[in-house]
Scaffold this motif. Structure first.
Motif, short mmCIF file in Angstrom:
data_model
loop_
_atom_site.label_atom_id
_atom_site.label_comp_id
_atom_site.label_asym_id
_atom_site.label_seq_id
_atom_site.Cartn_x
_atom_site.Cartn_y
_atom_site.Cartn_z
N SER A 94 0.83 -1.22 0.00
CA SER A 94 0.00 0.00 0.00
C SER A 94 0.86 1.26 0.00
N GLU A 95 2.04 1.19 0.63
CA GLU A 95 2.92 2.36 0.68
C GLU A 95 3.37 2.75 -0.73
N PHE A 96 3.73 1.74 -1.55
CA PHE A 96 4.15 2.01 -2.92
C PHE A 96 2.97 2.51 -3.76
N LEU A 97 1.84 1.83 -3.66
CA LEU A 97 0.69 2.19 -4.49
C LEU A 97 0.14 3.57 -4.14
N GLU A 98 0.21 3.95 -2.86
CA GLU A 98 -0.29 5.27 -2.47
C GLU A 98 0.56 6.39 -3.03
N ASN A 99 1.84 6.12 -3.27
CA ASN A 99 2.76 7.19 -3.68
C ASN A 99 3.17 7.11 -5.15
N LEU A 100 2.84 6.00 -5.80
CA LEU A 100 3.10 5.86 -7.24
C LEU A 100 1.74 5.83 -7.92
N THR A 101 1.30 6.98 -8.40
CA THR A 101 -0.11 7.16 -8.73
C THR A 101 -0.49 6.86 -10.17
N ASP A 102 0.45 6.46 -11.03
CA ASP A 102 0.07 6.08 -12.38
C ASP A 102 1.00 4.98 -12.89
N ASP A 103 0.66 4.39 -14.04
CA ASP A 103 1.41 3.25 -14.57
C ASP A 103 2.86 3.61 -14.88
N ARG A 104 3.10 4.81 -15.39
CA ARG A 104 4.46 5.19 -15.74
C ARG A 104 5.36 5.20 -14.51
N LYS A 105 4.88 5.80 -13.43
CA LYS A 105 5.66 5.86 -12.20
C LYS A 105 5.89 4.45 -11.63
N ARG A 106 4.86 3.61 -11.71
CA ARG A 106 5.00 2.25 -11.17
C ARG A 106 5.99 1.44 -11.97
N ASN A 107 5.98 1.60 -13.30
CA ASN A 107 6.93 0.87 -14.14
C ASN A 107 8.36 1.31 -13.85
N GLN A 108 8.56 2.61 -13.66
CA GLN A 108 9.88 3.11 -13.32
C GLN A 108 10.34 2.54 -11.97
N ALA A 109 9.41 2.50 -11.03
CA ALA A 109 9.74 1.99 -9.69
C ALA A 109 10.07 0.50 -9.76
N ARG A 110 9.33 -0.24 -10.57
CA ARG A 110 9.62 -1.68 -10.70
C ARG A 110 11.03 -1.91 -11.24
N ARG A 111 11.41 -1.12 -12.25
CA ARG A 111 12.77 -1.25 -12.80
C ARG A 111 13.82 -0.91 -11.75
N ARG A 112 13.53 0.11 -10.94
CA ARG A 112 14.47 0.51 -9.91
C ARG A 112 14.63 -0.58 -8.86
N ALA A 120 -8.78 1.63 6.19
CA ALA A 120 -8.66 3.00 5.66
C ALA A 120 -7.82 3.87 6.59
N ASN A 121 -8.02 3.72 7.88
CA ASN A 121 -7.23 4.49 8.85
C ASN A 121 -5.75 4.16 8.75
N GLU A 122 -5.46 2.90 8.49
CA GLU A 122 -4.07 2.48 8.35
C GLU A 122 -3.43 3.11 7.11
N ILE A 123 -4.18 3.15 6.01
CA ILE A 123 -3.68 3.80 4.79
C ILE A 123 -3.37 5.26 5.06
N GLN A 124 -4.27 5.93 5.76
CA GLN A 124 -4.07 7.35 6.06
C GLN A 124 -2.87 7.56 6.97
N ARG A 125 -2.71 6.70 7.96
CA ARG A 125 -1.54 6.83 8.86
C ARG A 125 -0.25 6.67 8.08
N ASN A 126 -0.20 5.68 7.20
CA ASN A 126 1.01 5.44 6.42
C ASN A 126 1.31 6.61 5.50
N ARG A 127 0.25 7.15 4.90
CA ARG A 127 0.44 8.29 4.00
C ARG A 127 0.97 9.50 4.76
N ARG A 128 0.42 9.75 5.94
CA ARG A 128 0.88 10.88 6.74
C ARG A 128 2.36 10.71 7.10
#
Length: 373
Positions: free
Chosen positions: A28-46, A170-178
């Motif tokens: 969830s930490e990755f998905l919350e901060n990588l908001t589109d396919d391009r960013k996720r693909n770059q992150a996967r390569r990294r 949902a509360n856990e997602i919000q805590r992690n995002r904060r």
């Protein structure tokens, strides 16, 4: 986005030696901060090439998402699942364009049909199935409860739409995002863009001359303007119109609130910029692909979307907020948030390190902003 990927890996000390079950805690930490396919693909390569994670580990940390959505797997009682899947009514996916109408119609249908508690719970749960995550599910349920309450539904009907498991997730997602934002995405600004500096320049601008990029930036801060709103925003006696909103929503005037308390002066400065853009003497930073404004702000370690946040904080300070609750109310008015918007703002949670001119960065005061629409 290698920078975000690196920060998350280093923050949680993730390594390729970790078990898949362990890594799954950080999806969830990755998905919350990588908001589109391009960013996720770059992150996967990294992750694969830079940190030497296996393909299987990468697929756990950043799973593939068709159409930007992941199947939501809420841990709910089996009886709830049976009720939901046996219901024949299908609720359309509440997109930003139709969510308010869809949920409002559902609430009316529930009351008109005089449904049992069991059936109401089934329909409420069905509403969450197409949501991309538990946070969005919780937001939809919250909106449904508000609609039911406004229609005079009983306490029992409203309470049956609550799912503690979804709320907890949902509360856990919000805590992690904060935690992530507070660690990596705080907004700092130089003395040149403090409230005092901005206000001095705003007071000195002569609207009979041609505005420059500095004036553009100052006025965007003053009115918390998105680049796309620059040519459409209007300040009227009834309020502010022409702001960005979901497609199909009416252009209802919203309260004028700004670090510039003089509404006529704010209107004059806005018109000044708009005339320069319409005449072609100044470019429109709201056009897709425009980079010249970003280059100007880069010298101050700022980007266009930060100006809106700074304006909200400066508005709260300028209007003498008595406490943090009052400050959030003023900031929301500066941002032109709708009082009827119940969408969770966790994705747009930011921290502005507010400080006066000349005050060291380490003495800045954190101001938490939720830019929800």
């Amino acid at each position: 986005m290698s920078a975000i990927t690196t920060k998350i890996v280093e923050k949680y000390k993730l390594t390729s030696k970790m078990d898949i079950s362990e890594l799954g805690q950080y999806t969830s930490e990755f998905l919350e901060n990588l908001t589109d396919d391009r960013k996720r693909n770059q992150a996967r390569r990294r992750l694969r090439d830079g940190f030497k994670f296996s393909s299987e580990q990468v697929s756990i940390l950043i799973p593939n998402q068709r159409s930007g959505k992941t199947k939501v797997k809420h841990e709910v009682p089996s009886s709830t699942l049976n009720i939901a899947t046996s219901d024949t009514y299908q609720i359309p996916d509440p997109t930003p364009q139709n969510s308010e109408k869809t949920i409002g119609e559902l609430a009316q249908r529930i009351l008109r049909g005089k449904l049992s508690v069991k059936d109401v719970r089934a329909k409420a749960y069905t509403l969450t199935l197409s949501a991309p995550n538990a946070n969005a599910s919780s937001s939809r349920l919250s909106r449904l409860r508000r609609e039911l309450k406004n229609l005079g539904a009983s306490f029992q009907i409203i309470e049956t739409t609550k799912f503690p498991e979804i709320t907890g997730e949902a509360n856990e997602i919000q805590r992690n995002r904060r935690k992530f934002v507070e660690a990596f995405e705080r907004i700092d600004y130089p003395d040149h863009f403090t409230l005092e500096s901005d206000k001095e320049r705003l007071d000195s601008y002569d609207v009979s001359t041609l505005p420059d990029l500095q004036a553009l930036a100052d006025i965007m801060i003053m009115l918390c303007i998105r680049p796309a709103e620059l040519t459409s925003l209007r300040i009227t006696d009834a309020g502010v119109i022409g702001y960005a909103k979901n497609r199909g929503q009416p252009d209802i005037p919203r309260k004028f609130r700004s670090m510039e308390k003089n509404q006529e002066r704010a209107k004059e400065l806005l018109t000044w910029i708009q005339r320069a853009i319409s005449s072609g003497r100044m470019g429109d930073p709201g056009k897709p692909g425009v980079k010249w404004f970003n280059k100007f702000l880069k010298d101050y370690d700022l980007i266009p979307k930060y100006l809106r946040k700074l304006g909200a904080v400066y508005g709260a300070v300028a209007h003498g907020a008595k406490n943090m609750a009052h400050a959030y109310t003023i900031a929301g008015e500066c941002l032109r948030h709708s009082s009827d918007n119940y969408t969770s703002p966790v994705q747009n949670y930011v921290v502005v390190n507010y400080r006066k001119r000349g005050v060291p960065y380490e003495q800045a005061r954190r101001f938490h902003i939720y830019d929800q629409d």
